[in-house]
Motif scaffolding. Structure first.
Motif, PDB file in Angstrom:
ATOM      1  N   TYR A   1       0.927  25.997 -28.817  1.00  0.00           N
ATOM      2  CA  TYR A   1       1.237  27.430 -28.920  1.00  0.00           C
ATOM      3  C   TYR A   1       2.741  27.604 -29.031  1.00  0.00           C
ATOM      4  CZ  TYR A   1       2.149  32.203 -27.535  1.00  0.00           C
ATOM      5  OH  TYR A   1       2.602  33.484 -27.517  1.00  0.00           O
ATOM      6  N   ARG A   2       3.139  28.562 -29.868  1.00  0.00           N
ATOM      7  CA  ARG A   2       4.573  28.873 -29.962  1.00  0.00           C
ATOM      8  C   ARG A   2       4.715  30.354 -30.247  1.00  0.00           C
ATOM      9  NH1 ARG A   2       8.823  29.949 -33.353  1.00  0.00           N
ATOM     10  NH2 ARG A   2      10.603  28.535 -33.479  1.00  0.00           N
ATOM     11  N   THR A   3       5.570  31.007 -29.474  1.00  0.00           N
ATOM     12  CA  THR A   3       5.866  32.405 -29.726  1.00  0.00           C
ATOM     13  C   THR A   3       7.045  32.500 -30.710  1.00  0.00           C
ATOM     14  OG1 THR A   3       6.442  34.489 -28.691  1.00  0.00           O
ATOM     15  CG2 THR A   3       7.471  32.562 -27.776  1.00  0.00           C
ATOM     16  N   ARG A   4       7.282  33.711 -31.234  1.00  0.00           N
ATOM     17  CA  ARG A   4       8.477  33.908 -32.073  1.00  0.00           C
ATOM     18  C   ARG A   4       9.662  34.381 -31.243  1.00  0.00           C
ATOM     19  NH1 ARG A   4       7.101  34.222 -37.517  1.00  0.00           N
ATOM     20  NH2 ARG A   4       4.921  34.712 -37.810  1.00  0.00           N
TER      21      ARG A   4
ATOM     22  N   PRO B   1       1.067  29.797 -21.724  1.00  0.00           N
ATOM     23  CA  PRO B   1       0.922  30.227 -23.121  1.00  0.00           C
ATOM     24  C   PRO B   1      -0.024  31.416 -23.266  1.00  0.00           C
ATOM     25  CG  PRO B   1       0.676  27.850 -22.926  1.00  0.00           C
ATOM     26  CD  PRO B   1       0.720  28.398 -21.534  1.00  0.00           C
ATOM     27  N   ARG B   2       0.244  32.259 -24.244  1.00  0.00           N
ATOM     28  CA  ARG B   2      -0.581  33.460 -24.529  1.00  0.00           C
ATOM     29  C   ARG B   2      -0.778  34.254 -23.237  1.00  0.00           C
ATOM     30  NH1 ARG B   2      -2.927  28.932 -26.625  1.00  0.00           N
ATOM     31  NH2 ARG B   2      -2.765  28.705 -28.878  1.00  0.00           N
TER      32      ARG B   2
ATOM     33  N   PRO C   1       4.199  38.387 -31.258  1.00  0.00           N
ATOM     34  CA  PRO C   1       3.522  37.612 -32.298  1.00  0.00           C
ATOM     35  C   PRO C   1       3.621  36.110 -32.058  1.00  0.00           C
ATOM     36  CG  PRO C   1       5.624  38.449 -33.109  1.00  0.00           C
ATOM     37  CD  PRO C   1       5.471  38.976 -31.715  1.00  0.00           C
ATOM     38  N   GLU C   2       2.571  35.402 -32.486  1.00  0.00           N
ATOM     39  CA  GLU C   2       2.538  33.947 -32.363  1.00  0.00           C
ATOM     40  C   GLU C   2       3.077  33.328 -33.651  1.00  0.00           C
ATOM     41  OE1 GLU C   2      -1.216  32.567 -30.889  1.00  0.00           O
ATOM     42  OE2 GLU C   2      -0.816  30.482 -31.403  1.00  0.00           O
ATOM     43  N   ALA C   3       3.733  32.202 -33.529  1.00  0.00           N
ATOM     44  CA  ALA C   3       4.173  31.460 -34.719  1.00  0.00           C
ATOM     45  C   ALA C   3       3.590  30.061 -34.611  1.00  0.00           C
ATOM     46  CB  ALA C   3       5.683  31.387 -34.762  1.00  0.00           C
ATOM     47  N   GLU C   4       3.618  29.318 -35.705  1.00  0.00           N
ATOM     48  CA  GLU C   4       3.071  27.959 -35.643  1.00  0.00           C
ATOM     49  C   GLU C   4       4.197  26.938 -35.664  1.00  0.00           C
ATOM     50  OE1 GLU C   4       0.057  27.385 -38.563  1.00  0.00           O
ATOM     51  OE2 GLU C   4      -1.340  28.531 -37.302  1.00  0.00           O
ATOM     52  N   PHE C   5       3.937  25.777 -35.131  1.00  0.00           N
ATOM     53  CA  PHE C   5       4.877  24.669 -35.289  1.00  0.00           C
ATOM     54  C   PHE C   5       4.696  24.114 -36.694  1.00  0.00           C
ATOM     55  CE2 PHE C   5       4.176  24.324 -30.597  1.00  0.00           C
ATOM     56  CZ  PHE C   5       5.488  24.551 -30.217  1.00  0.00           C
TER      57      PHE C   5
ATOM     58  N   PHE D   1       3.884  25.607 -25.933  1.00  0.00           N
ATOM     59  CA  PHE D   1       3.343  24.366 -25.390  1.00  0.00           C
ATOM     60  C   PHE D   1       2.933  23.497 -26.561  1.00  0.00           C
ATOM     61  CE2 PHE D   1      -0.172  21.626 -24.035  1.00  0.00           C
ATOM     62  CZ  PHE D   1       0.551  20.840 -23.161  1.00  0.00           C
ATOM     63  N   VAL D   2       3.237  22.201 -26.473  1.00  0.00           N
ATOM     64  CA  VAL D   2       2.914  21.306 -27.580  1.00  0.00           C
ATOM     65  C   VAL D   2       1.685  20.478 -27.233  1.00  0.00           C
ATOM     66  CG1 VAL D   2       3.752  19.476 -29.081  1.00  0.00           C
ATOM     67  CG2 VAL D   2       5.340  21.240 -28.283  1.00  0.00           C
ATOM     68  N   ASP D   3       1.833  19.575 -26.264  1.00  0.00           N
ATOM     69  CA  ASP D   3       0.792  18.585 -25.984  1.00  0.00           C
ATOM     70  C   ASP D   3       1.211  17.882 -24.700  1.00  0.00           C
ATOM     71  OD1 ASP D   3      -1.478  17.040 -27.762  1.00  0.00           O
ATOM     72  OD2 ASP D   3      -0.405  15.605 -26.499  1.00  0.00           O
ATOM     73  N   PRO D   4       0.234  17.357 -23.935  1.00  0.00           N
ATOM     74  CA  PRO D   4       0.646  16.636 -22.721  1.00  0.00           C
ATOM     75  C   PRO D   4       1.345  15.298 -23.005  1.00  0.00           C
ATOM     76  CG  PRO D   4      -1.699  17.231 -22.629  1.00  0.00           C
ATOM     77  CD  PRO D   4      -1.229  17.532 -24.015  1.00  0.00           C
TER      78      PRO D   4
END
Ligand SMILES: Cc1cc2nc3c(=O)[nH]c(=O)nc-3n(C[C@H](O)[C@H](O)[C@H](O)COP(=O)(O)OP(=O)(O)OC[C@H]3O[C@@H](n4cnc5c(N)ncnc54)[C@H](O)[C@@H]3O)c2cc1C
Length: 511
Positions: free
Chosen positions: A313-316, A187-188, A198-202, A332-335
């Motif tokens: 993290y989420r990209t567009r 991520p990033r 650009p980054e986007a949000e979940f 990436f969400v979470d483990p």
């Protein structure tokens, strides 16, 4: 500068090295660029049946037989005794309340054990990434991948169908040319920065942080839990989770005495614990949960703590002219539920399909489809995990919602074992409209603080439940029930005899 490569991959974690090997088998000239050097620490260690099936399929389809033993605990131990491994028989969860010791109750309402495999020989594993990733890099090199470590890339220009990467290695300027570039730096990562993506949000996802490291001397939890009866597997030979309001903790035991442990928590709890204080924050966390503290009484960190101030993290954008991000670089969400590896492996497979069509009109179409699926799968995962965070304070609500994951996982596993991958072509059965709708509905209801009852969730999962899940009679201990799988044949569009043959195959250790 040497001749252009067909493919340059940035990052030699498991994802970058595996894609490099696959691309070599597609006949491509491959460059693998790594900022650091191996062996090195990496997080993301726990596999699942789907991870191992996807890796096995890639190994078979792309003639990478040396990777096959890594897909089963028993075969791994026989083939590569020098590579540290951890045994993962399932997913174990225990619920904790701040200021109280863990309380076992006869109904097992504060714990959940879900077996992933019927025995140790064919079980899943935890990857000890310093050794695992180093092994994969050496394998890639043996296949003819050009590997350059300790290199930093700070420039990217694209001209005439070719990308030039420029940077430095040990104080010397370096330049490389490649037809296509894949970012496998997480991520990033590298391309996100070089291209200013650009980054986007979940949507609806809570802000979370993590604190983690490797420890020595961590006790087993099962004896401390003191639950009577014979569990379906030893609960510590698993991904062991401690769940509490505001977050959860993972614990993965390796056979070299090291245990990977960390917490993923919502911002509110992270602020209370002052997570940025690292060691002191860890002590503050342990002081709240008496039984976890007991488990860590004799433990010491063997590496410095890592604080991740923003976990998800989420990209567009996942692809563009001459480049693509691996799923693990795109989002990436979470483990929770070990979703990172299968998402990455599904992506590697799809990218391999696209790359095999480069130079044809189908290539950009495949890349767009890769982007669509990568983002959709990440969003679906985020939706489910967000619901789980909201449900953590009420363990029965979390246990009921977690059945959505376990139903999708076991259905996907059997569909693939029975050569019907089209039934589970997307992660978490996103390709099955009824299942997908139920997942979103139940996750969102939990997120609003209005979780559906276990019975309602079970009813929606029933058409896909081939593993005897959501069964109150099992009181939260789920072994691998092969009779349930056989009786669920019709749900997999198979005859019972076909399923029974699939089960025989599943029980066979790799030779
Ligand atoms: C806390 C946490 C726990 C996780 N637990 C699990 C789990 O249990 N199970 C699971 O399935 N998934 C898990 N994941 C997800 C998992 O870590 C990733 O899916 C997986 O590591 C992806 O592998 P990768 O090879 O793409 O990236 P990585 O393993 O992150 O490797 C990236 C590589 O790129 C290199 N690099 C970085 N920047 C550059 C640069 N600019 N140029 C060149 N090289 C660079 C790095 O040095 C590294 O070698 C977890 C993630 C986190 C954050």
């Amino acid at each position: 500068m040497s001749n252009p490569f067909d493919l340059a991959i940035l990052g030699s974690g498991f994802g970058g090295s595996l894609l490099a090997m696959v691309a070599r088998r597609l006949g491509m000239r491959v460059l693998l660029l790594e900022r650091g050097s191996h062996p090195r620490f990496a997080i993301g260690e726990s596999t699942s049946p789907l991870t191992n099936l996807l890796l096995e399929k890639i190994a078979r389809d792309f003639d990478l037989p040396r990777l096959l033993p890594l897909t089963q605990y028993g075969a791994w131990k026989r083939a590569y005794p020098e590579l540290t491994v951890g045994l993962k028989r399932g997913f174990s969860f225990y619920h904790h309340v701040a200021g109280e010791p863990f309380a076992s109750d006869p109904e097992r309402n504060r714990q959940l054990l879900v077996a992933a495999s019927p025995n140790n020989a064919v079980a899943d594993t935890h990857w000890y990434r310093p050794e695992f990733d180093h092994f994969l890099v050496r394998e890639a090199q043996a296949l003819g991948v050009e590997y350059v470590d300790r290199v930093s890339i700070d420039g990217l220009t694209r001209t005439g169908g070719c990308t030039e990467l420029s940077g430095a290695r040990e104080g010397q300027a370096v330049r490389y040319q490649a037809g296509f570039v894949v970012d496998a730096t997480g991520p990033r990562g590298a391309l996100t920065r070089l291209l200013g993506l650009p980054e986007a949000e979940f949507a609806g996802y809570p802000p979370t942080q993590a604190l983690f490291t490797h420890f020595a001397g961590v006790d087993r939890f099962a004896p401390l839990a003191g639950t009577p009866g014979e569990p379906p597997y030893a609960p510590d030979d698993a991904a062991l989770h401690h769940v509490f309001g505001g977050g959860w903790m993972w614990m993965l035991r390796f056979e070299n005495g090291v245990t990977s442990a960390g917490i993923a928590v919502e911002d509110r709890l992270a602020r209370e614990l002052r997570l940025e204080d690292k060691d002191a924050a860890w002590d503050r966390f342990l002081a709240r949960y008496h039984s976890i503290l007991e488990q860590f009484q004799g433990a010491t960190p063997v590496l410095p703590f890592i604080h991740a101030p923003r976990l998800a993290y989420r990209t567009r954008t996942v692809t563009g002219e001459g480049w693509a991000l691996l799923p693990s670089a795109a989002a990436f969400v979470d483990p929770l539920f070990s979703t990172g590896f299968p998402l990455t492996l599904l992506g590697i497979r799809r990218l391999a399909t696209a790359l095999s069509l480069r130079g044809t009109a189908a290539f950009p179409i495949q890349l767009r489809e890769y982007e669509r699926r990568t983002l959709r799968e990440a969003d679906t995962t985020a939706s489910l995990v967000a619901g789980c965070y909201a449900a953590f304070p009420e363990f029965p609500a979390f246990a009921a919602l977690s059945m959505v994951y376990f139903t999708a996982a076991s259905y996907s596993e059997m569909a693939r074992r029975l050569d019907r991958p089209q039934l589970a072509s997307e992660f978490l059965l996103g390709n099955q409209p009824a299942f997908y709708a139920a997942l979103r509905r139940h996750a969102e209801a939990a997120g609003r603080g209005e979780p559906a009852s276990a019975e309602e969730i079970a009813a929606d999962l029933e058409p896909f439940n081939i593993a005897g899940l959501s069964d109150p009679a099992k009181r939260n201990w789920y072994g691998v029930d092969l009779e349930d799988v056989a009786h669920g044949a019709a749900k997999l569009s198979c005859s019972e005899a076909e399923v029974r043959r699939g089960i025989v195959k599943m029980l066979q250790p790799l030779s």
